[in-house]
Structures are given as structure tokens and as C-alpha cells.
Design an enzyme around this catalytic site. Structure first.
Site, PDB file in Angstrom:
ATOM      1  N   HIS A 255      44.477   8.064  51.752  1.00 10.68           N
ATOM      2  CA  HIS A 255      44.672   9.556  51.734  1.00 10.68           C
ATOM      3  C   HIS A 255      43.268  10.058  51.823  1.00 10.68           C
ATOM      4  CE1 HIS A 255      48.737   8.523  50.853  1.00 10.68           C
ATOM      5  NE2 HIS A 255      49.087   9.808  50.823  1.00 10.68           N
TER       6      HIS A 255
ATOM      7  N   ARG B 202      57.395  32.113  35.397  1.00 15.28           N
ATOM      8  CA  ARG B 202      56.615  30.817  34.708  1.00 15.28           C
ATOM      9  C   ARG B 202      57.569  29.782  34.746  1.00 15.28           C
ATOM     10  NH1 ARG B 202      55.564  35.048  30.922  1.00 15.28           N
ATOM     11  NH2 ARG B 202      53.675  36.247  31.410  1.00 15.28           N
TER      12      ARG B 202
ATOM     13  N   GLU C   1      54.063   5.580  54.483  1.00 17.27           N
ATOM     14  CA  GLU C   1      54.035   5.607  52.925  1.00 17.27           C
ATOM     15  C   GLU C   1      54.932   4.693  52.481  1.00 17.27           C
ATOM     16  OE1 GLU C   1      52.298   7.838  51.335  1.00 17.27           O
ATOM     17  OE2 GLU C   1      51.578   9.481  52.423  1.00 17.27           O
TER      18      GLU C   1
ATOM     19  N   HIS D 219      43.131  12.436  54.687  1.00 16.43           N
ATOM     20  CA  HIS D 219      42.817  14.029  54.576  1.00 16.43           C
ATOM     21  C   HIS D 219      41.860  14.569  55.493  1.00 16.43           C
ATOM     22  CE1 HIS D 219      45.170  14.613  50.505  1.00 16.43           C
ATOM     23  NE2 HIS D 219      46.100  14.456  51.269  1.00 16.43           N
TER      24      HIS D 219
ATOM     25  N   GLU E  46      48.317  12.373  37.043  1.00 15.74           N
ATOM     26  CA  GLU E  46      47.052  11.466  37.678  1.00 15.74           C
ATOM     27  C   GLU E  46      45.884  11.791  36.720  1.00 15.74           C
ATOM     28  OE1 GLU E  46      47.017  13.276  41.664  1.00 15.74           O
ATOM     29  OE2 GLU E  46      45.990  11.619  42.382  1.00 15.74           O
TER      30      GLU E  46
ATOM     31  N   HIS F  92      50.807  13.836  58.653  1.00 10.85           N
ATOM     32  CA  HIS F  92      50.373  13.365  57.389  1.00 10.85           C
ATOM     33  C   HIS F  92      50.378  11.722  57.311  1.00 10.85           C
ATOM     34  CE1 HIS F  92      49.267  13.029  53.266  1.00 10.85           C
ATOM     35  NE2 HIS F  92      50.406  12.494  52.903  1.00 10.85           N
TER      36      HIS F  92
ATOM     37  N   ASN G  25      46.927   7.217  46.267  1.00 14.33           N
ATOM     38  CA  ASN G  25      46.402   7.847  47.383  1.00 14.33           C
ATOM     39  C   ASN G  25      45.749   7.003  48.298  1.00 14.33           C
ATOM     40  OD1 ASN G  25      46.585  10.724  47.029  1.00 14.33           O
ATOM     41  ND2 ASN G  25      45.707  10.200  44.742  1.00 14.33           N
TER      42      ASN G  25
ATOM     43  N   LYS H  74      54.385  16.917  42.201  1.00 10.65           N
ATOM     44  CA  LYS H  74      53.309  17.534  42.834  1.00 10.65           C
ATOM     45  C   LYS H  74      54.047  18.695  43.716  1.00 10.65           C
ATOM     46  CE  LYS H  74      49.621  14.213  42.842  1.00 10.65           C
ATOM     47  NZ  LYS H  74      48.420  13.447  43.796  1.00 10.65           N
TER      48      LYS H  74
ATOM     49  N   ARG I 236      47.953   6.399  38.779  1.00  7.97           N
ATOM     50  CA  ARG I 236      48.707   7.282  39.852  1.00  7.97           C
ATOM     51  C   ARG I 236      47.749   7.560  41.134  1.00  7.97           C
ATOM     52  NH1 ARG I 236      52.396  12.710  38.973  1.00  7.97           N
ATOM     53  NH2 ARG I 236      52.780  13.226  41.435  1.00  7.97           N
TER      54      ARG I 236
ATOM     55  N   LYS J  14      57.143   4.339  43.349  1.00  6.91           N
ATOM     56  CA  LYS J  14      56.189   5.635  43.092  1.00  6.91           C
ATOM     57  C   LYS J  14      56.914   6.009  41.607  1.00  6.91           C
ATOM     58  CE  LYS J  14      54.855  10.132  44.313  1.00  6.91           C
ATOM     59  NZ  LYS J  14      54.535  10.907  45.440  1.00  6.91           N
TER      60      LYS J  14
END
Lengths: 374, 374
Positions: free
Chosen positions: B259, B132, B196, B263, B248, B276, B256, B154, B252, B238
Site C-alpha cells: 500500500h 457524534r 487484496e 498509494h 492500528e 486501488h 498495508n 476504517k 494491523r 483480516k
């Protein structure tokens, strides 16, 4: 507190308890007839999409009733897993993720965990990690999950090398405890749940322990008011501990009374052979005996622990095929240990548990060698 | 800000940036020669047990150097995974968990992610869910991971039905960015990282965008001071966004930019066929063209976006085998969508991005049909 308990018992209305965790606070509603009543489920749903996660024992009994508690414009799906602790694996959680993705669920969705602790832990873990976290609601249907795993935000699965080794802290939006679901619970599972109820008295509340000694028979006969009271009191004790220590750095470890020994029994016997509560029951008696060896409990205290476990229908012996070394091997991996030091939860008195990381090896060995085997 | 950048560039000392997240705050150290120097790694380790997670491309180059940065009394283990986006699966993360359990690691241990974004995302997710949650440190070795995935917490893995669908928010204890590691990075991956970097200028900082237009050649020639500056500025942008919105819910989402289209390209082509950053580069140009169709950007703005992507060595076309419907099918599942509404990040001006969930279908269709294919 005794007066408070009696005043609750007069009314049939559900009791509500708030778990205070700042912006992650949530209510626990406890009472009869909550399932199927939209007043209890609807307010906590996020988004239109609802995934009910349950098992093949609970689904035939309660799935339709839960659906009746949802408004007509919801997109409702379900995952029905096989019943049992052996299913508490990453593969089962993957099936939940597959179902969510196959149905195109986005991050504004809600998972509803309908079942015992295994379902709650897996659905909670699935919610914690689906798109990095979505809403979930606990609807626990066993006494054990009602008083234990539904409060506190621990989620996760077992690993072949250890119980609950993979998981996350993730809080539900609400917990709905319908005491009517206990009417279909096998007697052995009711006893297992009572082990955790007794635990709260032992670690923190001698008054509650005495109340349980007085009312154990009514609890086993499923007296609704008594059950609601015992569940409310247990959840309140656990909620107070969790609010003090959400991520188990300190006082929360006390909730593991009996669990270090109990986990060793479960792991050695194979998950599911002993019910979790049964193993915790025997484990609590082991912790009490070790506390006695350290001079903290007297003979009468240990007799009281043994007697209330017996009254609850719980085992008071360890498995016959389990040696001292079998215990030590599993206990070495316990999550409470810091660096390589074994930490145990013991009792300074009935109602007063403590974390102990300096148990003399000789005393622990003596306990593990002499504790009665079944 | 231009003055600040120039003053930094005079010295060779590492720059440090703090990501402010209350009790989860952490530093990012950026400079040459950080690996192998115990001053940068040792202060952030929790417990004696250290698990280095890396891949078979990075391990031969940097694993021994990282180990030299650890004091002799540590219990150090390693997991070396195959390189590549196709390994970013739950099965790979399971291998990390197996290794931790086989070595008897308890919850006072630290995972060190040594590699690119794939390694960082997987090691971070493994740390988030091992018992955990345990400590982890990011040591990103690609430009992309240095300016993007190592900041913000993330973590996660891909699912056959979608990228990053399973994961958690989990903050590292520190991020160590050694710019020397870029000397062994393939040129194509450097360009992907620059995509990026350019993104930060486009969404929030027109001054930085102009600085990049002026210094792109030096960056591609691996000028150390310029790289350190570009990385520092990117991470600062960032970090500011993440500090405003850790999980997010709002601003935030601007990160993207490019993206959603990107994606779709990655998913359609199969993860790994396009890098990417390459997909994000083409995706940013698509977002710029759509912003132009909506009347927000003028012709010159779009030309500037196209020119800086070209200067960075990035593709400016979509895959030749990808239809409008191929894009829409993947975009429908995007995590930014709320209920069933498509949300896009678009540009009101260069340096000023916004979330847009009311793009007329006709404009989107026209873009997806007419955008150049390679």
C-alpha cells in the site's frame, strides 16, 4: 463536602481531578499560572509535532505564553481562526486539516486547543478525524469551556440546520485550566459560564447550589480560590456523570438541563446573538417552571432558581420575537429525542434532575406561550 | 485448513464470520441472494429511519432489491452519489449529512452503505460523525470492498494532499456480502479485488496462497462456491488481524503490504486512474523485490508473486511517468511513518510479513530506480 472545599481554599496549589474512562482516562489540572509552565503541558504531548489551534482574540493574549511552555526541539505550528460561534463550521475544521497536511504532520502529533468552547470543539473534532485520530490537549480560556466543553470528549461543529450536528466523541490527553485567563474574560461571558456552574448544582448537588448562592459575589469579583473551587466542583460533577455514561445513553443526558430550550433560542436568534450560557440560563428557568407546572417544584424553588440566575447576571426571559412554534420547530430535531418523541430534562427537586419523555403537550404549550419574553 | 475449506464448499448456505471487538463485535454474512431477503438486513437496523447511501452505477442494479429487504413501516431515504474515487471527498460526505438533517433523522437511525469501498468509506464516516455517531451497515458490492474495506472499521475521505487523510474508526453493525453482485462487476475491478485476496495469503497464510494459485481461474470465472470461500478466508484473516489491533498500533499495519508504494502510484497518477487494487498489486511486487534485495525472499518466491499477479490479471509494472522522487515525495506523508521515519511492510517469507523501519536508503533508491515501468 463543605469541609473539603474550605481545606482546598487555603492553599494556592493547582487541584487535579482524574476523569476515569479506562484507557482513555485523563487529568484536569486547575489553578493559577499553569500556562507557560512546561510541567503542565509537556508530559501530555505525543510526538514532536505540535499544532496550536486558537482564535484571533486569544492568540495575542496567550499564544506566546503557551509556546514558552514547550521545549525547544518541538516542531510548533499554529492555526489562528476568527473568534465567534459563527466560525464553528466544517469549513473551519477543514482549515485545520489543511494546515496539518501542509506542514506534513503525521499521526504522532498533538493538537492543543487554546480558547473557548468553539475552539475546543473544533480542534477536538479535527484531532478525532485527522488520520483517523490524533492526540489533543484542551487549554480552555473561558469559564464556560473550563466547566463544560473541556470535560467529556464531545467535539464537533454546527450545521445550518442544527447545533453540534456533526461531531465525534474524542477524549483529550489532558485539560489545563489556568484561572488567570479569566481576568481578560468579558463580564458577560463570565456570567454565561456561571450558568453552567449553577446547572451542576441544580441537577445533582443541592449543597453546591447553596454554596454558589453564598459565594456568587466573590465569583463575579474573580476571587481566585473561589473560582478554582467552583471549577473543580463543576468538573468533578461533570466527570462523574461522563464516567458513568461516556456516549450519552443515559444519565449524561441530565447535563442538558436548560439546553433543549436554550438551543432553540440560539438557533432561532442565530448562533452568537445569545451566548450559549445565556440561552442555557433562560432555558433552565423554563425547565424549572415546567417542573413546577408538573407539581415537582414549589414556588420557592422557582424563586431560588430565578434569584441565582439574576445574581449571576443572566437573562431570565426568552427573546421577544420568539413564538411557541419557533421553539417547537427546533426542539423537534433535538438529539435527545428517540424516534419522534420529545425528551426534556426537568427537575424533581433542586439538586435532582430527571429525563422526561411524557410531558403533556398542553403543559409544554402553556409554558412556551406564557414564559416571559424580553 | 484445506479440509475446512472443502467442507464449506459443498453447501450453498451463507457463511457467517464474527469480528470480535467486545461490545463493537459484528457479523459478516457471505453468500448468494442475501440482498432483498429481510432475514439479513432487518435484525441489524437501529430505529425506524434508514438512509441508503449508494452511487449512480449501483443504484439502478441493486437499490430496489435492498429496499425489498426492509419492512414496510420503515422511513427509508436514499442518497445517490456519482460513482468514482474522485467523489471520495468531504463535500460528498457533507451531502449525506445535509440529506440526514433535511429528513429530520435523529440519532436512532441507520445508514446502509450499498456499493464499493468509496461508498462504504464515506457512508461509514458520515455515520461516525452524524450527531457524534449513528449505526451503519455495510453492503459491499465489489470484491475489493467485500474483502477489505468492509472489515475493520476504517472510514474516511481523501484530501487533495493525501488519501484517507480525514476519517474515523467506526464499526458497522453488520456486513452483508452478496456474491451475486459480482456478476455485474467489470473484469478489471474483479482483478483489483483479487489483489487484496492475494495479499492475505502473502502476509499471513502460505496455505491460502497455494490455494489461490490452484483456483485463480475458477475465481475469475465467478465460480460461486470458490468466491464465497476466498472471501470468507480473506475476511477471516483480516478480522483476526483487526481483532488483535483495532486502531492500528501494531500488527494491523501488515495489512498495508503493497500500500505504501500503491498509494504513491495512485496519488501521483490522480485518484481513479489506477484502481486501488491494481496499485496495490504492483506495490506488492515492489515490496517482494525489496524483500529480495534484503535477502529475505529468494528468486523463486519473487517469481511466484509475479505469476499469481499475472494470473489474476494485474499489472506488474509501475507507471512509466513516475520517477524515484515521485514515489518518495508521497511516501514521506504515509500514515505508518512515526516521527520522520519511513516504515514499510515487507516479506520475511511468502506468508510472513513484517513492519520494517530501517530499510537502507540505497536499497530503496535502487528498487525505485530499477523497478520496471509500464
Amino acid at each position: 463536602m463543605q469541609g473539603l472545599i474550605m481545606s482546598h481554599a487555603i492553599s494556592d496549589a493547582p487541584l487535579t481531578l482524574n476523569v476515569e474512562l479506562g484507557e482513555r482516562s485523563y487529568p484536569i489540572h486547575i489553578g493559577a499560572g499553569l500556562l507557560g509552565d512546561p510541567r503542565w503541558l509537556e508530559p501530555y504531548l505525543v510526538g514532536r509535532q505540535v499544532m496550536i489551534v486558537t482564535n484571533d482574540t486569544v492568540a495575542p493574549r496567550y499564544l506566546e505564553r503557551v509556546k514558552q511552555g514547550l521545549s525547544g526541539d518541538r516542531e510548533v505550528r499554529e492555526v489562528v481562526l476568527p473568534d465567534g460561534e459563527h466560525t464553528k463550521t466544517l469549513d473551519s475544521v477543514s482549515l485545520i486539516w489543511d494546515a496539518l497536511l501542509a506542514a506534513g504532520f503525521n499521526r504522532r502529533c498533538t493538537l492543543v486547543a487554546l480558547g473557548g468552547g468553539v475552539i475546543g470543539d473544533m480542534a477536538g473534532f479535527a484531532a478525532a478525524c485527522y488520520q483517523r485520530g490524533v492526540a489533543f490537549i484542551q487549554v480552555p480560556t473561558t469559564l464556560l469551556s473550563q466547566v463544560d466543553s473541556s470535560v467529556g470528549g464531545k467535539t464537533g461543529v454546527n450545521h445550518p440546520r442544527g447545533k453540534n450536528m456533526i461531531g465525534a466523541f474524542w477524549q483529550p490527553r489532558a485539560v489545563l485550566i489556568d484561572t488567570d485567563t479569566l481576568r481578560t474574560l468579558p463580564e458577560r461571558e463570565l456570567s454565561a459560564g456561571l450558568a453552567e456552574v449553577i446547572k451542576y448544582g441544580l441537577i445533582r448537588d443541592a449543597g453546591f447550589l447553596a454554596w454558589l448562592e453564598a459565594h456568587m459575589e466573590e465569583l463575579r469579583a474573580l476571587d481566585g480560590a473561589m473560582l478554582r473551587e467552583a471549577i473543580h466542583r463543576s468538573c468533578a460533577l461533570k466527570a462523574a456523570v461522563v464516567a458513568e455514561d461516556e456516549t450519552e445513553q443515559g444519565v449524561r443526558a441530565l447535563l442538558n438541563l436548560g439546553h433543549t430550550f436554550g438551543h432553540a433560542i440560539e438557533a432561532h436568534q442565530g448562533y452568537g446573538a445569545w451566548l450559549h450560557g445565556e440561552a442555557v440560563g433562560a432555558g433552565m428557568l423554563m425547565a424549572a417552571e415546567l417542573s413546577h407546572r408538573l407539581g415537582w417544584l414549589d414556588d420557592d424553588d422557582v424563586v431560588r432558581v430565578s434569584a441565582i440566575l439574576e445574581a449571576a447576571g443572566l437573562p431570565r426571559v426568552a427573546p421577544g420575537n420568539m413564538t411557541r412554534d419557533d421553539f417547537l420547530e427546533v426542539m423537534r430535531l433535538d438529539k435527545k429525542n428517540l424516534d419522534s418523541r420529545l425528551r426534556l430534562i426537568l427537575l424533581r427537586a433542586l439538586g435532582d434532575a430527571c429525563v422526561h419523555d411524557a410531558t403533556p403537550k398542553a403543559e409544554l404549550d402553556a409554558l412556551l406561550e406564557t414564559f416571559p419574553r424580553g
